[in-house]
Design a protein around this motif. Structure first.
Motif, PDB file in Angstrom:
ATOM      1  N   THR A 116     -31.785  -6.796   8.046  1.00  0.00           N
ATOM      2  CA  THR A 116     -31.464  -5.571   7.299  1.00  0.00           C
ATOM      3  C   THR A 116     -32.123  -5.555   5.933  1.00  0.00           C
ATOM      4  OG1 THR A 116     -29.425  -6.461   6.311  1.00  0.00           O
ATOM      5  CG2 THR A 116     -29.218  -5.300   8.428  1.00  0.00           C
TER       6      THR A 116
ATOM      7  N   VAL B 187     -24.623  -4.820   3.878  1.00  0.00           N
ATOM      8  CA  VAL B 187     -24.021  -3.801   4.735  1.00  0.00           C
ATOM      9  C   VAL B 187     -22.512  -3.800   4.512  1.00  0.00           C
ATOM     10  CG1 VAL B 187     -25.825  -3.862   6.484  1.00  0.00           C
ATOM     11  CG2 VAL B 187     -23.868  -5.397   6.707  1.00  0.00           C
TER      12      VAL B 187
ATOM     13  N   PRO C 199     -24.031  -2.876  12.619  1.00  0.00           N
ATOM     14  CA  PRO C 199     -25.351  -3.369  13.030  1.00  0.00           C
ATOM     15  C   PRO C 199     -25.297  -4.574  13.963  1.00  0.00           C
ATOM     16  CG  PRO C 199     -25.347  -2.879  10.683  1.00  0.00           C
ATOM     17  CD  PRO C 199     -23.918  -2.783  11.152  1.00  0.00           C
TER      18      PRO C 199
ATOM     19  N   SER D 283     -30.653  -0.008   8.805  1.00  0.00           N
ATOM     20  CA  SER D 283     -29.834  -1.198   9.073  1.00  0.00           C
ATOM     21  C   SER D 283     -29.293  -1.222  10.488  1.00  0.00           C
ATOM     22  CB  SER D 283     -28.671  -1.260   8.076  1.00  0.00           C
ATOM     23  OG  SER D 283     -29.147  -1.463   6.771  1.00  0.00           O
TER      24      SER D 283
ATOM     25  N   ARG E  49     -34.162  -1.826  12.204  1.00  0.00           N
ATOM     26  CA  ARG E  49     -34.118  -3.264  11.918  1.00  0.00           C
ATOM     27  C   ARG E  49     -33.474  -4.076  13.019  1.00  0.00           C
ATOM     28  NH1 ARG E  49     -35.754  -4.621   7.059  1.00  0.00           N
ATOM     29  NH2 ARG E  49     -36.871  -2.942   6.036  1.00  0.00           N
TER      30      ARG E  49
END
Length: 651
Positions: A333, A337, A342, A498, A502
């Motif tokens: 990422t 976060v 994710p 993210s 990614r």
């Protein structure tokens, strides 16, 4: 899909070829199939390739026939065959069958105006040998990333920041303003990133770096909400379906198999249904379920897969996976976060790759374009409530939006007022829809260290953002204002990055997004509000389009937010991950957070049966920031020669 990297050296670089190869090695996951470089004393540029179109002859960087323009390219231009025919009429000839060559010839023909013709998801660099000029461009919504840094007169760029950090003498330090933005907006605001002196080329922009004139950045596209109130619902349905079918047809173009994600919700089911309708041959679909039943949608995924007769693959996300994948996810990422969402996407993309699939079609974008999120409904209810702020009934509507928040289900009027009443009467604010969310998220900054707070100096970044957009969106409807903010901040900065690019590219998988075809975006932006959010019925137009092609159970089920476990996964784990990562010594060493405040948060969360969303986000944000700091500031090291030799696959 690919990765690109390069630099224009204005100061001496001792071993430019080695530096470029190190930059490419860092992002080899974006393109494990091939690697190519272009080297001169004026520019070093390269590409790592994930071969999807023209497997045999699409190597990069490649040039126009006269050798003037050279391109390194990450992405797909889906209408490349149509563009190729137009270019051939104008006298262009080609040596490959790939879209990369079409893009460089489009630039040769049209200059920066070529971007208006491209339908796709891309980030690319083109070098003009005659002008000594570098052209960089990024797709309209920012599906593909592109970063740059301009330090000590060297201009460095790459698909990921870790690649830029391989360039000698690039500064590595956290950007405190960017950190404050993450802990408010869930992402940084372009061009800011989480690192000092590293910037992101904004979506819908291009940049020109000239060795004499330095760097200039230009917008070539913007999201505009201009209503066509003469549309009938039937006309809108027909136009949307035509655009959607063409978008899917273009995104099925590939010389490798194309699969689809299937969450069991409306968006992915609609996408998969249209793929099967247009391409009835066998289709691989992929989904992820959860050990934690509150998050699991397996029963719906299986029902849809059976209904559409797909070759379905699934995997279960276990609570322990959060900790097991933490370092890998944050490495990819390159930004803290606030949610664990994710993590399952990373595991899901690995399942795709383990089944020898490189391309997957997904349903992202439907919520933003067609009014699907609760933040849109919440704003409408708050508007409604604000007209009678003392009403005891109107705020009760908010409980229906969040059945997964146990602390709200037993809440009375006073509790709801406390939870949702922030700036309730400021309905004239252009950012009214997001004031509550951003205020709640910004409370995480209470855990910042005293030194960091002094650095930030109490600046109101929400007010600054409001000032930056007020002229553009002040005359939009409340829904359009909310959609603009959600699409340009949350979607491009977090969802497509993210949670999207990614996580997929971390496993060398390319995601494609039919709802984010720019023609669909522009069409949806022209729709009357009630074609999108009809009362509190989200994505009304899409439901009308697909009501006879998907299972009724999916069509009529309440929207389930995509969520993943946080506190359950982190605090119940016995391996000491949280305590070690948030040890007082580590907190003090990095200097971002207050160790006493963090200790109090952990103690409170371990004693509280119903943990608030804010505390969940705080825990995830703090952990991911500490790990990011450790990976990119404290322990980052340049690759060794042996690692570079093993890592780069040469032509």
């Amino acid at each position: 899909m690919c990765g690109i990297a390069g630099f224009v050296p204005r100061n001496f670089v001792s071993n430019p070829e080695r530096t470029l190869n190190a930059m490419l090695t860092r992002i080899q996951h974006r393109g494990p199939d091939e690697c190519g470089t272009y080297l001169s004393d004026r520019l070093c540029m390269g590409n790592v390739r994930l071969s999807i179109v023209d497997l045999a002859s699409g190597q990069q960087p490649l040039s126009t026939q006269d050798g003037r323009y050279w391109i390194a390219y990450n992405g797909e231009v889906f209408n490349y065959l149509e563009l190729k025919r137009d270019l051939e009429i104008k006298g262009h000839t080609f040596k490959t069958n790939c879209d990369t060559e079409i893009v460089v010839h489009m630039y040769q023909e049209y200059g920066s105006e070529c971007l208006q013709h491209l339908n796709g998801q891309f980030a690319f660099s083109i070098w003009d040998e005659v002008k000594d000029e570098l052209f960089l461009a990024r797709d309209r919504m920012g599906i593909r990333p592109l970063f740059y840094s301009y330090q000590k007169e060297n201009f460095v760029f790459g698909s990921e920041i870790k690649s830029i950090f391989e360039f000698p003498e690039i500064n590595r330090a956290l950007n405190h303003r960017g950190l404050q933005q993450v802990f408010t907006f869930w992402t940084t605001l372009t061009p800011q990133t989480i690192f000092e002196d590293v910037y992101e080329l904004p979506p819908g922009h291009y940049a020109i770096f000239n060795r004499d004139k330095s760097l200039t950045i230009h917008r070539y596209w913007d999201l505009k909400y201009e209503k066509n109130n003469s549309l009938t619902i039937e006309t809108a349905k027909n136009q949307f379906q035509s655009l959607f079918e063409d978008s899917i047809k273009l995104r099925m173009r590939a010389d490798v198999p194309v699969a689809a994600y299937l969450s069991g919700g409306l968006d992915s089911t609609s996408t998969t249904a249209f793929i099967k309708k247009m391409f009835p041959e066998a289709l691989n679909t992929f989904s992820i379920g959860f050990e934690e039943q509150d998050f699991d949608e397996t029963i719906f995924q299986k029902e849809v897969a059976d209904h559409l007769d797909t070759r379905h693959h699934s995997v279960i996300f276990k609570n322990d996976d959060v900790i097991d994948l933490f370092y890998d996810v944050i490495w990819h990422t390159e930004i803290p976060v606030l949610r664990s969402a994710p993590f399952p996407m990373y595991k899901l993309s690995k399942l795709v790759r383990d089944n020898d699939i490189k391309v997957v079609i997904t349903g992202e974008g439907a919520d933003e374009m067609l009014g699907g999120y609760n933040v849109f409904k919440e704003a409408i209810i708050r508007h409604f409530w604000s007209k009678y702020p003392d009403s005891k009934i109107r705020p009760m509507l908010l409980k229906k939006l969040y059945p997964y928040l146990p602390q709200l289900q037993g809440a009375g009027n006073s509790m709801l007022k406390l939870f949702f009443g922030y700036k309730l009467l400021e309905t004239d604010s252009p950012i009214y829809s997001h004031l509550l969310r951003w205020n709640n998220t910004s409370r995480i900054a209470n855990h910042f260290s005293e030194d960091l707070r002094k650095t930030l100096n109490g600046k109101d970044i929400v007010r600054k953002y409001e000032e930056s957009v007020i002229e553009k969106i002040k005359n939009y409807s409340p829904l359009s204002k909310a959609q603009y903010i959600e699409s340009t901040v949350f979607m491009s900065g977090y969802l497509l990055s993210s949670q999207g690019d990614r996580m997929a590219m971390g496993n060398s998988v390319e995601g494609r997004y039919p709802f984010l075809d720019h023609r669909i975006i522009e069409f949806c932006a022209s729709l009357p509000d009630d074609f999108k959010l009809n009362g509190l019925n989200e994505k009304y137009l899409l439901k009308e389009v697909v009501k006879n092609v998907i299972p009724q159970s999916v069509l009529k089920r309440p929207k389930q937010a995509y969520r993943a476990p946080i506190a359950q996964a982190l605090l119940n784990n016995k391996n000491g991950f949280v305590d070690d990562t948030l040890a007082s010594s580590a907190i003090k060493s990095f200097g971002v957070f207050n160790e006493k405040s963090i200790a109090g948060l952990i103690t409170k969360m371990r004693k509280t049966p119903n943990i608030s969303e804010i505390d969940n986000m705080a825990l995830m944000g703090i952990l991911s920031t500490q790990i990011l700091y450790k990976q990119y500031i404290e322990e980052f090291r340049y690759l060794k020669d042996e690692e570079i030799r093993k890592g780069v696959v040469r032509n």
